[in-house]
Every structure is written in C-alpha cells, then in structure tokens.
Scaffold this motif. Structure first.
Motif, PDB file in Angstrom:
ATOM      1  N   LYS A  64       0.830  -1.206   0.000  1.00  0.00           N
ATOM      2  CA  LYS A  64       0.000   0.000   0.000  1.00  0.00           C
ATOM      3  C   LYS A  64       0.863   1.255   0.000  1.00  0.00           C
ATOM      4  N   ALA A  65       1.960   1.231   0.756  1.00  0.00           N
ATOM      5  CA  ALA A  65       2.812   2.415   0.870  1.00  0.00           C
ATOM      6  C   ALA A  65       3.632   2.667  -0.394  1.00  0.00           C
ATOM      7  N   LEU A  66       4.062   1.575  -1.064  1.00  0.00           N
ATOM      8  CA  LEU A  66       5.038   1.718  -2.142  1.00  0.00           C
ATOM      9  C   LEU A  66       4.577   1.140  -3.470  1.00  0.00           C
ATOM     10  N   SER A  77      13.935  -3.099   5.470  1.00  0.00           N
ATOM     11  CA  SER A  77      14.640  -1.889   5.910  1.00  0.00           C
ATOM     12  C   SER A  77      14.522  -0.775   4.867  1.00  0.00           C
ATOM     13  N   SER A  78      14.572  -1.129   3.597  1.00  0.00           N
ATOM     14  CA  SER A  78      14.412  -0.132   2.542  1.00  0.00           C
ATOM     15  C   SER A  78      12.962   0.295   2.400  1.00  0.00           C
ATOM     16  N   GLN A  79      12.026  -0.634   2.586  1.00  0.00           N
ATOM     17  CA  GLN A  79      10.605  -0.278   2.541  1.00  0.00           C
ATOM     18  C   GLN A  79      10.274   0.795   3.575  1.00  0.00           C
ATOM     19  N   LEU A  80      10.719   0.583   4.808  1.00  0.00           N
ATOM     20  CA  LEU A  80      10.444   1.544   5.876  1.00  0.00           C
ATOM     21  C   LEU A  80      11.073   2.900   5.560  1.00  0.00           C
ATOM     22  N   ALA A  81      12.304   2.877   5.060  1.00  0.00           N
ATOM     23  CA  ALA A  81      13.015   4.128   4.781  1.00  0.00           C
ATOM     24  C   ALA A  81      12.374   4.906   3.641  1.00  0.00           C
ATOM     25  N   LEU A  82      11.945   4.213   2.603  1.00  0.00           N
ATOM     26  CA  LEU A  82      11.296   4.899   1.493  1.00  0.00           C
ATOM     27  C   LEU A  82       9.990   5.555   1.928  1.00  0.00           C
ATOM     28  N   ALA A  83       9.237   4.868   2.789  1.00  0.00           N
ATOM     29  CA  ALA A  83       8.000   5.462   3.301  1.00  0.00           C
ATOM     30  C   ALA A  83       8.298   6.701   4.136  1.00  0.00           C
ATOM     31  N   MET A 145      22.124   0.013  -0.337  1.00  0.00           N
ATOM     32  CA  MET A 145      21.039   0.094  -1.306  1.00  0.00           C
ATOM     33  C   MET A 145      19.881   0.984  -0.887  1.00  0.00           C
ATOM     34  N   THR A 146      19.644   1.126   0.413  1.00  0.00           N
ATOM     35  CA  THR A 146      18.535   2.004   0.823  1.00  0.00           C
ATOM     36  C   THR A 146      18.757   3.424   0.328  1.00  0.00           C
ATOM     37  N   ALA A 239      12.300   3.460  10.946  1.00  0.00           N
ATOM     38  CA  ALA A 239      13.055   4.354  10.067  1.00  0.00           C
ATOM     39  C   ALA A 239      12.595   5.781  10.304  1.00  0.00           C
ATOM     40  N   THR A 240      13.531   6.694  10.199  1.00  0.00           N
ATOM     41  CA  THR A 240      13.216   8.121  10.251  1.00  0.00           C
ATOM     42  C   THR A 240      14.108   8.854   9.261  1.00  0.00           C
ATOM     43  N   VAL A 241      13.512   9.785   8.544  1.00  0.00           N
ATOM     44  CA  VAL A 241      14.246  10.569   7.550  1.00  0.00           C
ATOM     45  C   VAL A 241      14.003  12.051   7.812  1.00  0.00           C
ATOM     46  N   LEU A 242      15.075  12.837   7.725  1.00  0.00           N
ATOM     47  CA  LEU A 242      15.012  14.290   7.838  1.00  0.00           C
ATOM     48  C   LEU A 242      15.441  14.910   6.507  1.00  0.00           C
ATOM     49  N   VAL A 243      14.874  16.047   6.202  1.00  0.00           N
ATOM     50  CA  VAL A 243      15.334  16.845   5.059  1.00  0.00           C
ATOM     51  C   VAL A 243      16.082  18.043   5.621  1.00  0.00           C
ATOM     52  N   LEU A 244      17.332  18.201   5.203  1.00  0.00           N
ATOM     53  CA  LEU A 244      18.170  19.303   5.677  1.00  0.00           C
ATOM     54  C   LEU A 244      18.465  20.282   4.544  1.00  0.00           C
TER      55      LEU A 244
END
Length: 412
Positions: A64-66, A77-83, A145-146, A239-244
């Motif tokens: 559903k997410a991707l 691990s890549s699925q979580l990061a992409l979301a 690869m992530t 997973a957590t992603v920041l935009v800087l």
C-alpha cells in the motif's frame, strides 16, 4: 582541539517517521510524548528463540505504501526508509519533480542492512539449492542500497552514502549530511536511519551476549531506560528521515523549519567491542566536540535526548558522562522506553524527536521509569511530558565498536 570553524546550522525542513509508535510523524510523536509504551510482543519470526519479542512497526503495508511490485523488490529496511523519506519530502514542501537533483544528496544510516533478506535466502539456498536463490539477493541485502533506492525514487543525483556505525549510524548520517551542506557540496540532503532485523539470527546474537531484556512475561514494560530494575534492551525496527537545507535557502522559499542542527561530534572509545568505556571518555569527547562545533557552552544546554538503551552498563556510563559535562540542569529523556532500540535507526528517530521537542517546547517522558537508579544522578523526565523553556538540546548515540556521535540542535 583544532581551531573552531565558523558556526553553521542546517535547517530541518522535513521529518518522516515509521516507528513502533506509529506510522507517520504525528502518530510517533503523539505516542512518544505521552510515554505510551508500544506493545512489544512475540514476533512470529522469532518463535523458539530465547528472546522472542520485539517492537515491530504496527500495520505497515509495504504494498500500500510503495506499490506491490516495488515492495517485492525491497528488503523491509528499505521499505520503511522509502515510506519515511516520502513523508519527509512532502513535509518539506520541496518540488522533487522540478529540483536540481545534482545538488541533492542522500545519507542514510544502517547498522546491519538487509539482514532479513539474507537470512531468508540462506534458507532457500540450504533447502532448495543455489539455483533457487533470488537474483535480487544482493540489491536487497547490501547496506548501501537504501540510499540508492531513495535517490532513484526522487531523482537525487548528488553524493549518495550510507553510514554504518552500529547504533550510532543514524546520528552519524545526519552529522555527515550537515557537513555536505556546510561544504557547499549539496543544497538539500535527505538523511536519517533505518533498520529491520527482528529475525532469529540477529536477535539470537544479541540474546547470547546478554544484551536483551528477559522480561517475556511483561514485554511492554521491558524497555526501561535509567530504571534501577532494567535488564537489557528490547530490539525494534523503524526508520526516520530528515530533510536538511541551509536556513537561508529554507527562508527564501518560505519553508517551515522544525529546528536547526548546529553542532556535531564523533569519536571512538578505542576500548572494547561491545562494552562502553567505563569512564565515558569517548562519549565525552564526542559531546564536547559537538558543543565546540556549535559554539555553545555546556551550561547552555537545556535538554538531552539520551541514548538510554535500558542496559545496565550503558545507562550508568552515559548518565555519569552527561553529569560530568552538562551538570544536572538539562531535562533528560530516552524514547526507547516507548519504541525500543532500533539499532541503526535509533539516532535518527531520536534526532527527529529532539527537533519536535524544541519545536513544541515539550519534553517527552522516559516510559517505564518507575524507580531511578541511584547511580543515575541526572534529571530524567518521567511520568509525563515537561515544558521546555530553553533553546538548545543534544541528542546522543553510542554503538558497538565504541563509536560515538552527538548532535546539538536548536530552536528555529
């Protein structure tokens, strides 16, 4: 120490989170702020292992997410990061279709990479033979690869890196991303951490070394940072992603800024493979380096988001280091009582929560802290959130191999 460089701050313009506390930043922040423990529970893949429970991301549907086809070709691990990256970029308001991808970097931290894929395909090899192993094995398990998949998804053609400093990986990634902005190499960096290895081999390895909590009868209360009765960490995924961006660039396009990252320090204990230096010398060096990089004094720090793993050795060593450098004034918390310990993703999760703490002026409590260890002589927030009146905070991360990383964050 070398001569200080001119101060530099990176603006956090986007945050995306997929954690055991919930899918999305709002869900994760709300639960962490309330100190509501996640239902650390028996994980089917861990059936039969000595420590068979962990904090998994609830109700995450990668198809559903991707999209189903994409999800099938990615390790979890890549699925979580992409979301998380998709949420962070949407939050930032950047136009990924129209940006100059050559000026956009990606730096992601991961301690282990696609271990779940590796373990699954190893069983295929043993049970069905080498010619049945997936041709996607290598691009699914390789730790780099992530970051590569995030670049492909959003057209980020700048430097593309993965940092692997064990449980400090996410913090190391964010510090490295800030340096790319500082050097003028990038105008935007997508950064953070991911981990998804609630699998028998990895969990058994941690269990065999005595690092995990044994509270199988009460898993939701097993992760208890700084508590006198703590007995080990609870493994987690997330997973957590920041935009800087540079603050002036964020201001120029009218972006909202959650917080700024104004200092970074890293060091090595050079002491032991898994145990922290009992004197905390490496952790202290990283903390003092981060303060110097930010150009601030120890007495200016109002809040600490601690590594706080719930292990007997780490928590006392960290508390002593924090008191020695910062005194007992800062309000200290650990979010691992809520979300468990997600290894390479932990530092990114904690940096995001620190940014939100500064933005909302509220310090989340340390969940499951019932009786503070008498050797922990710092001000640990418990029972409920606390108002924060100050402007500066630090987020600390320490990993196996004695690898330490610390960020200094400030209000925007």
């Amino acid at each position: 120490m070398p001569d200080a460089r001119p101060p530099f701050s990176a603006a956090v313009t986007g945050i995306g989170m997929v954690t055991a506390a919930g899918i999305g930043t709002d869900a994760s922040w709300t639960r962490i702020l309330r100190g509501e423990t996640t239902e650390a529970s028996e994980v089917p893949a861990l059936a039969g292992t000595r420590a068979g429970f962990g904090c998994h991301v609830p109700d995450f549907d990668p198809a559903k997410a991707l999209g189903r086809r994409k999800a099938l070709r990615l390790d979890r691990s890549s699925q979580l990061a992409l979301a998380a990256a998709a949420e962070a970029l949407a939050d930032s308001g950047l136009d990924t279709a129209g940006w100059d991808g050559a000026r956009v970097g990606v730096v992601i931290g991961s301690g282990i990479g696609g271990a779940a894929t590796w373990e699954k395909q190893h069983h295929v090899l043993l049970d069905q033979g080498f010619d049945q192993v997936s041709p996607m094995l290598i691009p699914m398990l390789a730790v780099n690869m992530t970051a590569g998949y995030i670049a492909m998804e959003f057209g980020a053609r700048g430097p593309n890196l993965v940092t692997a400093t064990a449980c400090a990986s996410g913090t190391t990634a964010i510090g490295t991303a800030r340096e790319l902005l500082r050097a003028g190499t990038c105008d935007v960096v997508v950064t953070g951490g991911t981990e998804a290895c609630l699998i028998p081999s990895i969990v058994s390895g941690f269990s065999q070394m005595g690092a995990l909590s044994a509270r199988r009868d009460a898993p939701a209360n097993a992760s208890r940072p700084f508590d006198v009765d703590r007995d080990g960490f609870v493994p987690a995924e997330g997973a957590t992603v920041l935009v800087l961006e540079r603050p002036r660039d964020a201001r120029a396009r009218g972006a909202s800024v959650h917080a700024v990252i104004s200092g970074y320090g890293a060091s090595a204990d050079a002491h032991h493979a898994t145990a922290p230096d009992p004197e905390g010398r490496g952790a202290e060096l990283a903390l003092r380096t981060a303060l110097a990089d930010a150009g601030v004094g120890a007495d200016e720090i109002d809040h600490v988001n601690a590594h706080g793993t719930s292990t007997p050795l780490n928590d006392v060593t960290e508390a002593r280091t924090l008191r020695r450098v910062l005194g007992d004034r800062p309000a200290v918390t650990s979010v691992k009582g809520v979300v468990g310990h997600s290894l390479g993703a932990a530092g990114a999760i904690e940096a995001a929560i620190t940014a939100l703490t500064l933005e909302h002026r509220l310090v989340p409590p340390t969940a499951n802290l019932h009786s503070l260890d008498p050797e922990v002589e710092i001000d640990v927030v418990a029972k409920g959130p606390r108002d924060l009146t100050g402007e500066l905070a630090v987020s600390t991360s320490f990993g196996f191999g004695g690898q330490n990383a610390v960020l200094v964050l400030g209000r925007a």
